[in-house]
Design an enzyme around this catalytic site. Sequence first.
Site, PDB file in Angstrom:
ATOM      1  N   HIS A  83       0.438  -1.237  -0.073  1.00 16.40           N
ATOM      2  CA  HIS A  83      -0.194   0.050  -0.211  1.00 16.40           C
ATOM      3  C   HIS A  83       1.159   1.471   0.049  1.00 16.40           C
ATOM      4  O   HIS A  83       2.002   1.324   0.403  1.00 16.40           O
ATOM      5  CB  HIS A  83      -0.800   0.050   1.260  1.00 16.40           C
ATOM      6  CG  HIS A  83      -0.534   0.436   2.327  1.00 16.40           C
ATOM      7  ND1 HIS A  83       0.017   1.683   3.212  1.00 16.40           N
ATOM      8  CD2 HIS A  83       0.236  -0.089   4.123  1.00 16.40           C
ATOM      9  CE1 HIS A  83       0.438   1.616   3.694  1.00 16.40           C
ATOM     10  NE2 HIS A  83       0.764   0.887   4.675  1.00 16.40           N
ATOM     11  N   CYS A  84       0.095   2.598  -0.317  1.00 11.52           N
ATOM     12  CA  CYS A  84       1.234   3.722  -0.008  1.00 11.52           C
ATOM     13  C   CYS A  84      -0.600   4.569   0.460  1.00 11.52           C
ATOM     14  O   CYS A  84      -0.968   4.046   0.954  1.00 11.52           O
ATOM     15  CB  CYS A  84       1.749   4.381  -1.884  1.00 11.52           C
ATOM     16  SG  CYS A  84       0.205   4.320  -2.916  1.00 11.52           S
ATOM     17  N   TRP A  85       0.430   5.636   0.107  1.00 15.64           N
ATOM     18  CA  TRP A  85      -0.557   6.612   0.567  1.00 15.64           C
ATOM     19  C   TRP A  85      -2.348   6.803   0.098  1.00 15.64           C
ATOM     20  O   TRP A  85      -2.989   6.776   0.995  1.00 15.64           O
ATOM     21  CB  TRP A  85      -0.847   8.059   0.436  1.00 15.64           C
ATOM     22  CG  TRP A  85      -1.431   8.815   0.476  1.00 15.64           C
ATOM     23  CD1 TRP A  85      -2.060  10.219   0.054  1.00 15.64           C
ATOM     24  CD2 TRP A  85      -2.207   9.484   1.896  1.00 15.64           C
ATOM     25  NE1 TRP A  85      -2.812  10.934   0.630  1.00 15.64           N
ATOM     26  CE2 TRP A  85      -3.000  11.138   1.536  1.00 15.64           C
ATOM     27  CE3 TRP A  85      -1.884   8.995   3.201  1.00 15.64           C
ATOM     28  CZ2 TRP A  85      -4.282  10.911   2.962  1.00 15.64           C
ATOM     29  CZ3 TRP A  85      -3.027   8.833   4.040  1.00 15.64           C
ATOM     30  CH2 TRP A  85      -4.321  10.439   4.340  1.00 15.64           C
TER      31      TRP A  85
END
Length: 356
Positions: free
Chosen positions: A99-101
């Site tokens: 995941h990222c932001w």
Amino acid sequence: MNTFAAMLKEITFSEYLVLSNEVPLIDVRSPGEFLKGHIPFATNIPLFTNDERAKVGTVYKQQSKEKAIELGYTLVNPKLDQFITESESVAPAGKIAVHCWRGGMRSKSFAGHLSENGFETVYVIKGGYKAFRNHALESFKNEANICILGGYTGSAKTYILKELEQMGEQIIDLEGLANHKGSAFGNCGNQPTIEQFENDLFWKWKDLDYTKTIWVEDESHRIGSVNIPMNFFENMRNQLVLFLDIPREERARHLVNDYAQADKEMLADSVNRISKRLGGLDTQKALAHLAANEFYETAMITLIYYDKYYLRGLQNRKHDDIFPLKIQKIDFKQNAKKIIKHHATIVKTKHKTHSV
């Protein structure tokens, strides 16, 4: 870094929770983003360093999205082998979630690279860390069968919570999560950020059975430098309080055992921090006792302030929700047993009252 969406599977954070025990999670955000707040047990393998992320952002704002992407590729390409090596150490079985932001280009690019290089199953969290945060904060609205363990400072409530947990009871140790003991004397070291405290609280909260009793120590909204999430705090304020009424002398002795090995300079600083409310004369007396290693006398003076402070907070609750339990001695195991028995009586009495 090419992305092949067909080789990836996007899942919601709720879906990931079902898999979390068997599928490791990688957070590809920058170290600064990760430090501010992250999903507990996630591993940070940043696509960009803090400086690199700032440069890409500047190019995006001042030039164009295309130029920012071009710079991103330039910065990332030398790290591709490193990403595989680090990811394999995190997920040797070949199953991993990323995941990222917001579940955008960073996580999908990273996940695509893993898919192209031997990882059997790669999940991308839809909405990324932002979706996790929304899920976590929303969960604190859940109604639960909370019982607040109250009592003046020095009542050994945290120790009793641990005994209750050993007895199979559900507990949430807010002070432990906050790395703080809840008073001017309570700083145990570096506290988490407010955001990380909320994340860690959620990770404990999500696994509890809300239909069964959950024991939580009575706290003010602020614990040192962190705040209890407002929805959770309001939930706490509407619950019954089992109040331990223990003599001040006994609590002072317990505090001596708890803090006598602490740094005296830290203790003196703690006394000075409450000096305005303690009063000039009592502050001088407390500091003099402390300098002479008379910890019991120091504790007896400071407890006068803390008892008044706690009593004011207790008076803001409904009187019918407070159930005192007089205890003469601090004995963690015995007091935990007395609390369970007293709580059972309270629940039985309230049930009869509601049935009439």
